[in-house]
Design an enzyme around this catalytic site. Sequence first.
Site, PDB file in Angstrom:
ATOM      1  N   ARG A  83      25.298  15.940 -46.102  1.00  0.00           N
ATOM      2  CA  ARG A  83      24.762  14.749 -46.761  1.00  0.00           C
ATOM      3  C   ARG A  83      23.252  14.763 -46.607  1.00  0.00           C
ATOM      4  O   ARG A  83      22.738  14.669 -45.492  1.00  0.00           O
ATOM      5  CB  ARG A  83      25.361  13.483 -46.144  1.00  0.00           C
ATOM      6  N   HIS A 127      17.307   6.895 -49.764  1.00  0.00           N
ATOM      7  CA  HIS A 127      17.295   6.677 -48.314  1.00  0.00           C
ATOM      8  C   HIS A 127      15.875   6.234 -47.930  1.00  0.00           C
ATOM      9  O   HIS A 127      15.168   6.923 -47.194  1.00  0.00           O
ATOM     10  CB  HIS A 127      17.750   7.939 -47.574  1.00  0.00           C
ATOM     11  N   GLU A 172      22.222   1.986 -46.681  1.00  0.00           N
ATOM     12  CA  GLU A 172      21.950   0.836 -45.818  1.00  0.00           C
ATOM     13  C   GLU A 172      21.003  -0.189 -46.437  1.00  0.00           C
ATOM     14  O   GLU A 172      19.892  -0.401 -45.937  1.00  0.00           O
ATOM     15  CB  GLU A 172      21.384   1.309 -44.473  1.00  0.00           C
ATOM     16  N   ASN A 307      27.981   3.872 -41.787  1.00  0.00           N
ATOM     17  CA  ASN A 307      27.065   4.329 -40.739  1.00  0.00           C
ATOM     18  C   ASN A 307      27.282   3.422 -39.536  1.00  0.00           C
ATOM     19  O   ASN A 307      27.006   2.229 -39.600  1.00  0.00           O
ATOM     20  CB  ASN A 307      25.604   4.232 -41.203  1.00  0.00           C
ATOM     21  N   TYR A 309      26.687   2.797 -35.410  1.00  0.00           N
ATOM     22  CA  TYR A 309      25.980   3.158 -34.177  1.00  0.00           C
ATOM     23  C   TYR A 309      26.378   2.285 -32.994  1.00  0.00           C
ATOM     24  O   TYR A 309      26.549   2.766 -31.883  1.00  0.00           O
ATOM     25  CB  TYR A 309      24.457   3.086 -34.396  1.00  0.00           C
ATOM     26  N   GLU A 373      27.415   8.401 -41.147  1.00  0.00           N
ATOM     27  CA  GLU A 373      26.494   8.603 -40.021  1.00  0.00           C
ATOM     28  C   GLU A 373      27.141   8.071 -38.755  1.00  0.00           C
ATOM     29  O   GLU A 373      27.678   6.961 -38.749  1.00  0.00           O
ATOM     30  CB  GLU A 373      25.167   7.836 -40.198  1.00  0.00           C
TER      31      GLU A 373
HETATM   32  C1  GBH Z   1      20.403   4.838 -39.611  1.00  0.00           C
HETATM   33  O1  GBH Z   1      20.104   3.486 -39.565  1.00  0.00           O
HETATM   34  C2  GBH Z   1      19.600   5.490 -40.687  1.00  0.00           C
HETATM   35  O2  GBH Z   1      20.342   5.594 -41.896  1.00  0.00           O
HETATM   36  C3  GBH Z   1      19.019   6.817 -40.310  1.00  0.00           C
HETATM   37  O3  GBH Z   1      18.041   7.199 -41.231  1.00  0.00           O
HETATM   38  C4  GBH Z   1      18.465   6.739 -38.898  1.00  0.00           C
HETATM   39  O4  GBH Z   1      17.762   7.887 -38.513  1.00  0.00           O
HETATM   40  C5  GBH Z   1      19.614   6.476 -37.971  1.00  0.00           C
HETATM   41  O5  GBH Z   1      20.275   5.316 -38.324  1.00  0.00           O
HETATM   42  C6  GBH Z   1      19.206   6.336 -36.507  1.00  0.00           C
HETATM   43  O6  GBH Z   1      18.373   5.231 -36.341  1.00  0.00           O
HETATM   44  O7  GBH Z   1      20.946  -4.582 -32.597  1.00  0.00           O
HETATM   45  O8  GBH Z   1      19.365  -3.310 -31.302  1.00  0.00           O
HETATM   46  O9  GBH Z   1      21.704  -2.908 -31.026  1.00  0.00           O
HETATM   47  C7  GBH Z   1      20.772   2.751 -38.546  1.00  0.00           C
HETATM   48  C8  GBH Z   1      20.335   1.328 -38.532  1.00  0.00           C
HETATM   49  C9  GBH Z   1      21.013   0.969 -36.253  1.00  0.00           C
HETATM   50  C10 GBH Z   1      20.491  -0.866 -37.743  1.00  0.00           C
HETATM   51  C11 GBH Z   1      21.540  -0.017 -35.244  1.00  0.00           C
HETATM   52  C12 GBH Z   1      21.039  -1.828 -36.733  1.00  0.00           C
HETATM   53  C13 GBH Z   1      21.342  -2.271 -34.400  1.00  0.00           C
HETATM   54  C14 GBH Z   1      20.499  -2.098 -33.184  1.00  0.00           C
HETATM   55  N1  GBH Z   1      21.035   0.463 -37.594  1.00  0.00           N
HETATM   56  N2  GBH Z   1      20.899  -1.287 -35.403  1.00  0.00           N
HETATM   57  S1  GBH Z   1      20.670  -3.313 -31.956  1.00  0.00           S
END
Ligand code: GBH
Length: 479
Positions: A83, A127, A172, A307, A309, A373
């Site tokens: 991707r 992006h 996103e 995505n 995290y 992601e």
């Molecule tokens: C992605 O965004 C992106 O698509 C990518 O480009 C980037 O490199 C990757 O993540 C890593 O950052 O409330 O402080 O616990 C992720 C965006 C990440 C937004 C987690 C909300 C919550 C953080 N998200 N975030 S917190």
Amino acid sequence: TTIANRGQTLAFPAGFVWGSATAAYQVEGAAREDGRGESIWDTFCRRPGAIAGGHTGDTACDHYHRYAEDVRLMKALGLAAYRFSVAWPRVQPDGSGPVNPAGLDFYERLVDELLAAGIAPYATLYHWDLPQALEDRGGWTARDTAYRFAEYATAVHDRLGDRVNTWMTVNEPWVSAFLGYGMGVHAPGLTSSVDAFRASHHLLLAHGLGVQALRAGGAREIALTLNLAPVVTPAQVNDPGLALSPADAEAVDRVDCLINRQFLDPALRGAYPEQVLKIVDRIAGLDHIHDGDLAAIHQPIELLGINYYTPCVVRSGPGLPANPAYPGTEDIEFPGAYAPTTAMGWPIVPTGLSELLVRLSRDYPEVGLVVTENGAAFDDTVSGDRVHDADRTAFLEGHLRAAHSAIEAGADLRGYLVWSLLDNFEWAEGYNKRFGIVHVDFGTQRRLLKDSALWFRELVQRNGLRKDRARRPTLEEVA
Ligand code: GBH
């Protein structure tokens, strides 16, 4: 879907797609080559204090020149999909009007290299690197940008549609709108809740018009990619079934509407949740939402890209002002520090992924799911030609175990793309935060497979996790 637990393997379904992901501005470099125009990230990187270390994406991983080497790495890892994103300012330097053939040539070379290696190209059209010329005309706060996006989508599909099977529209939209126009920590660095809600709607409109443009060109598999997160209270992190007080339940529902359903419901059901409309009306008014927009946004799509995290953890917080990243969240607390974190400070909660996947397949059964992601930044140390990133392997293993149990519980998950193939330009964090399974020395551009990449290769080969190692990471391992 039936999955066998063969012997020592927790197996994924046959044909499950394993891959990796990157984004144009984070890896390509070559910012001034072959007629590329300026993007809002070029501009934002020049703003003093905007990016850690004053870093920029000017060179990044030099993927623009080293794509063939990077495709060889993916092939060596046995990956089935890559991707990447297309940089709009390479294709249309001014964001509209004539296309720049030299910009499209790069993506044609990349796609041909991938196909020759047996790797399916998954092309994301946006992006975050909006042409600066469009920002000068209002960027995503301007309705016109959605129409320009559809035109751009047509131009890219005209060139690559005979070779690219899987298309992703906008990556996103929540991040683009609320971190870019609301919080000001991403390009274009504006701080207005009104702008953020307008941008959010126009990004959704761009998605819908983009799907229509791709479909008109004959595209077969189209996805929307969202940053999604289960919204839970601190106590629910380890006990998802826990009953909530009415005040906590209201906080959870409101934030879920803002981060998840503000995007899922228009795209997949053709309507904003009432709760979202009330908040948008109060903060930004509703004039920017025109008759027919929801129908335009609600296009049939084959896949939802997820995505994931970290979860979003909230509880009732009477009297608190809204979190600036989430306008409309008055009287809600966002407590941190409820689990060990990655180098980004994001709590590690693998079960959040299973919860999310099961919920999505239950609530939106018409669309297939792909994790587009998932991954983590840690402070890697290179020793010789090895990078012993056990913490990253433990992160991936924990999340894949969660993904596996979600499939067993009925989630229609078709693939998993690790973020990221390479250490790269991590937006406001510059090069200090490394998400790659491949280490990049930004001085020499030397690539080095981390231990997590070797582990991933084995996982892909067996299409499953080893049972003897399949377990949740201990706190010590991830600390
Ligand atoms: C992605 O965004 C992106 O698509 C990518 O480009 C980037 O490199 C990757 O993540 C890593 O950052 O409330 O402080 O616990 C992720 C965006 C990440 C937004 C987690 C909300 C919550 C953080 N998200 N975030 S917190």
